[in-house]
Design an enzyme around this catalytic site. Sequence first.
Site, PDB file in Angstrom:
ATOM      1  N   CYS A  96       0.646  -1.423   0.070  1.00  0.00           N
ATOM      2  CA  CYS A  96      -0.255  -0.108   0.259  1.00  0.00           C
ATOM      3  C   CYS A  96       0.458   1.368   0.286  1.00  0.00           C
ATOM      4  O   CYS A  96       0.578   2.283  -0.830  1.00  0.00           O
ATOM      5  CB  CYS A  96      -1.071   0.067   1.358  1.00  0.00           C
ATOM      6  N   HIS A 149      -3.416   6.519   4.354  1.00  0.00           N
ATOM      7  CA  HIS A 149      -1.753   6.431   4.331  1.00  0.00           C
ATOM      8  C   HIS A 149      -1.204   7.990   4.306  1.00  0.00           C
ATOM      9  O   HIS A 149      -0.735   8.153   3.529  1.00  0.00           O
ATOM     10  CB  HIS A 149      -1.008   5.583   3.895  1.00  0.00           C
TER      11      HIS A 149
HETATM   12  P1  NAP Z   1      -7.605  -9.191   7.772  1.00  0.00           P
HETATM   13  O1  NAP Z   1      -8.819  -7.851   7.579  1.00  0.00           O
HETATM   14  O2  NAP Z   1      -6.493  -9.409   8.979  1.00  0.00           O
HETATM   15  O3  NAP Z   1      -8.353 -10.534   6.620  1.00  0.00           O
HETATM   16  C1  NAP Z   1      -7.834 -11.950   6.541  1.00  0.00           C
HETATM   17  C2  NAP Z   1      -8.508 -12.303   5.705  1.00  0.00           C
HETATM   18  O4  NAP Z   1      -7.633 -13.348   4.844  1.00  0.00           O
HETATM   19  C3  NAP Z   1      -9.572 -13.065   6.184  1.00  0.00           C
HETATM   20  O5  NAP Z   1     -11.026 -12.611   5.105  1.00  0.00           O
HETATM   21  C4  NAP Z   1      -9.844 -13.578   6.930  1.00  0.00           C
HETATM   22  O6  NAP Z   1     -10.561 -15.108   6.667  1.00  0.00           O
HETATM   23  C5  NAP Z   1      -8.572 -14.700   5.563  1.00  0.00           C
HETATM   24  N1  NAP Z   1      -7.948 -16.020   5.365  1.00  0.00           N
HETATM   25  C6  NAP Z   1      -7.002 -15.347   6.634  1.00  0.00           C
HETATM   26  N2  NAP Z   1      -6.448 -17.162   6.613  1.00  0.00           N
HETATM   27  C7  NAP Z   1      -7.426 -17.854   5.932  1.00  0.00           C
HETATM   28  C8  NAP Z   1      -6.649 -18.834   5.571  1.00  0.00           C
HETATM   29  N3  NAP Z   1      -6.118 -20.074   6.003  1.00  0.00           N
HETATM   30  N4  NAP Z   1      -7.375 -19.746   4.192  1.00  0.00           N
HETATM   31  C9  NAP Z   1      -8.128 -18.899   4.132  1.00  0.00           C
HETATM   32  N5  NAP Z   1      -8.411 -17.632   3.929  1.00  0.00           N
HETATM   33  C10 NAP Z   1      -8.165 -16.764   5.141  1.00  0.00           C
HETATM   34  O7  NAP Z   1      -6.783  -8.490   6.435  1.00  0.00           O
HETATM   35  P2  NAP Z   1      -6.431  -7.522   5.628  1.00  0.00           P
HETATM   36  O8  NAP Z   1      -6.545  -6.176   6.208  1.00  0.00           O
HETATM   37  O9  NAP Z   1      -8.030  -7.481   4.742  1.00  0.00           O
HETATM   38  O10 NAP Z   1      -5.255  -7.809   4.770  1.00  0.00           O
HETATM   39  C11 NAP Z   1      -4.808  -9.614   4.008  1.00  0.00           C
HETATM   40  C12 NAP Z   1      -3.776  -9.798   3.445  1.00  0.00           C
HETATM   41  O11 NAP Z   1      -3.776  -8.659   2.233  1.00  0.00           O
HETATM   42  C13 NAP Z   1      -2.462  -9.276   4.267  1.00  0.00           C
HETATM   43  O12 NAP Z   1      -2.410 -10.373   5.003  1.00  0.00           O
HETATM   44  C14 NAP Z   1      -1.477  -8.691   2.909  1.00  0.00           C
HETATM   45  O13 NAP Z   1      -0.583  -9.667   3.052  1.00  0.00           O
HETATM   46  C15 NAP Z   1      -2.740  -8.483   2.000  1.00  0.00           C
HETATM   47  N6  NAP Z   1      -2.910  -6.751   2.010  1.00  0.00           N
HETATM   48  C16 NAP Z   1      -2.413  -6.680   0.874  1.00  0.00           C
HETATM   49  C17 NAP Z   1      -2.331  -5.225   1.036  1.00  0.00           C
HETATM   50  C18 NAP Z   1      -1.163  -3.915  -0.607  1.00  0.00           C
HETATM   51  O14 NAP Z   1      -1.941  -4.953  -1.709  1.00  0.00           O
HETATM   52  N7  NAP Z   1      -1.472  -3.353  -0.529  1.00  0.00           N
HETATM   53  C19 NAP Z   1      -2.903  -3.834   1.595  1.00  0.00           C
HETATM   54  C20 NAP Z   1      -2.924  -4.483   2.887  1.00  0.00           C
HETATM   55  C21 NAP Z   1      -3.413  -5.853   3.291  1.00  0.00           C
HETATM   56  P3  NAP Z   1     -11.301 -16.039   8.172  1.00  0.00           P
HETATM   57  O15 NAP Z   1     -12.170 -14.236   7.996  1.00  0.00           O
HETATM   58  O16 NAP Z   1     -12.168 -16.717   7.662  1.00  0.00           O
HETATM   59  O17 NAP Z   1     -10.204 -15.622   9.131  1.00  0.00           O
HETATM   60  C1  3JM Z   2      -0.120  -5.700   4.805  1.00  0.00           C
HETATM   61  O1  3JM Z   2       1.843 -13.129   5.452  1.00  0.00           O
HETATM   62  C2  3JM Z   2       0.974 -12.118   6.111  1.00  0.00           C
HETATM   63  O2  3JM Z   2       1.261 -12.212   7.431  1.00  0.00           O
HETATM   64  C3  3JM Z   2       0.473 -11.167   5.767  1.00  0.00           C
HETATM   65  C4  3JM Z   2       1.585  -9.846   5.872  1.00  0.00           C
HETATM   66  C5  3JM Z   2       1.222  -8.032   5.435  1.00  0.00           C
HETATM   67  C6  3JM Z   2       1.041  -7.705   4.415  1.00  0.00           C
HETATM   68  C7  3JM Z   2       2.485  -8.515   3.749  1.00  0.00           C
HETATM   69  O3  3JM Z   2       3.763  -8.678   3.954  1.00  0.00           O
HETATM   70  O4  3JM Z   2       1.886  -9.330   2.357  1.00  0.00           O
HETATM   71  C8  3JM Z   2       0.436  -7.259   6.027  1.00  0.00           C
HETATM   72  C9  3JM Z   2      -0.416  -6.126   6.038  1.00  0.00           C
HETATM   73  C10 3JM Z   2       1.137  -6.517   3.406  1.00  0.00           C
HETATM   74  C11 3JM Z   2       2.149  -6.065   2.084  1.00  0.00           C
HETATM   75  O5  3JM Z   2       0.901  -5.753   1.941  1.00  0.00           O
HETATM   76  O6  3JM Z   2       2.774  -6.202   2.259  1.00  0.00           O
END
Ligand code: NAP
Ligand code: 3JM
Length: 341
Positions: free
Chosen positions: A131, A243
């Site tokens: 992000c 952010h």
């Molecule tokens: P979050 O609110 O904690 O949501 C996590 C999601 O992952 C929930 O839908 C959860 O499902 C699912 N999940 C967790 N463990 C799983 C499994 N074993 N199998 C299937 N689904 C599973 O987190 P978030 O903020 O949405 O972020 C999620 C991920 O996106 C981060 O870990 C990071 O890698 C990525 N992210 C990327 C960006 C970006 O692209 N710039 C920004 C923020 C985050 P349940 O509800 O069933 O637990």
């Molecule tokens: C943003 O794999 C994880 O536990 C998720 C960690 C995480 C990430 C990531 O490294 O994918 C949390 C929040 C990010 C990201 O976008 O880099």
Amino acid sequence: MGYKIAVVGATGNVGRELLTTLSERAFPIDKITALASENSVGRVVSFGEEDELDVQSLSSFDFTGTDIVLSSAGGKVSAEFAPRAAKAGAVVIDNTSHFRMDPDVPLVVPEVNPHAISEYGQRNIIANPNCSTIQMVVALKPLHDLAGLKRVVVSTYQSVSGAGRAGMDELFNQTRAVFVNDPLDRAEFTKQIAFNAIPHIDVFMDDGSTKEEWKMVVETKKILDPKIKVSATCVRVPVFIGHAESVNMTFEKEVTVEEARAALSAAPGVVVVDHRADEGYVTPVESVGEDSVYVSRIREDISEENALNMWVVSDNLRKGAALNAVQIAEALVAGYLDKAA
Ligand code: NAP
Ligand code: 3JM
């Protein structure tokens, strides 16, 4: 006719925003499936104003026939399921850091390097950047084209929604606890986040930087130009969504504030709000629910030749995650996927 789409992590902060963004932008969808962990089976998630989707389990889902998967369930989950989905013929647009630096996986911000999407077929995976990287490179691109960036020094002010639903709950609960004099519970963040600032996001690396800082360095080079030197300090602040970044830039050539402002104003995805007066700049709260990257406080850095400062703000769940991923999907179907919608 449209595409068969699956959203992995559909119950999370990014996943719910992915569903909203797909609906708002009327992505051509034939069938959409919401996937999450076993714990969420039996739950429903909203899709647009009217529809609800039953959440299904990722672990037992067969991706045969799925065209595009948008995924945000953490790196470990993507490492396991993405190759399986790709093998079944789906193109995976992954929001985690797991595949970003793989040379066979394009890392894409459509306003900056849309041509990289053409390499999606090497693994059938496209990575969405971090992000903080996304909003910064959208603002850096027009300035790099104008005067050639030599070096970028960035400090971030990152909201707790970047740490998922649990991060938002922790800020809420700690803030309440401070007011009612309860003990503060801590799980997601390494120090108290309410009324504080924490210079630690993701794990520490051997050189003393954090992985979040490392991501900003290597991702910016991969997306924009490997020659640009980048130094980052990433800080978590008690803001729910949005952010902010203080960005210092040194250029090859002289560039005036007026030239920079004109280039930024003409750039796709950027809105300049820079009035040098009370309220003449954008703060994270004002970026919530918006698609743009906002640039304010454009000014000369008087300590260095050919150097400028700026303040960059965006909704980390929209352009920082879901919107960028959906824009990649839009570019993919418009230019690369065979199937006509
Ligand atoms: P979050 O609110 O904690 O949501 C996590 C999601 O992952 C929930 O839908 C959860 O499902 C699912 N999940 C967790 N463990 C799983 C499994 N074993 N199998 C299937 N689904 C599973 O987190 P978030 O903020 O949405 O972020 C999620 C991920 O996106 C981060 O870990 C990071 O890698 C990525 N992210 C990327 C960006 C970006 O692209 N710039 C920004 C923020 C985050 P349940 O509800 O069933 O637990
Ligand atoms: C943003 O794999 C994880 O536990 C998720 C960690 C995480 C990430 C990531 O490294 O994918 C949390 C929040 C990010 C990201 O976008 O880099």
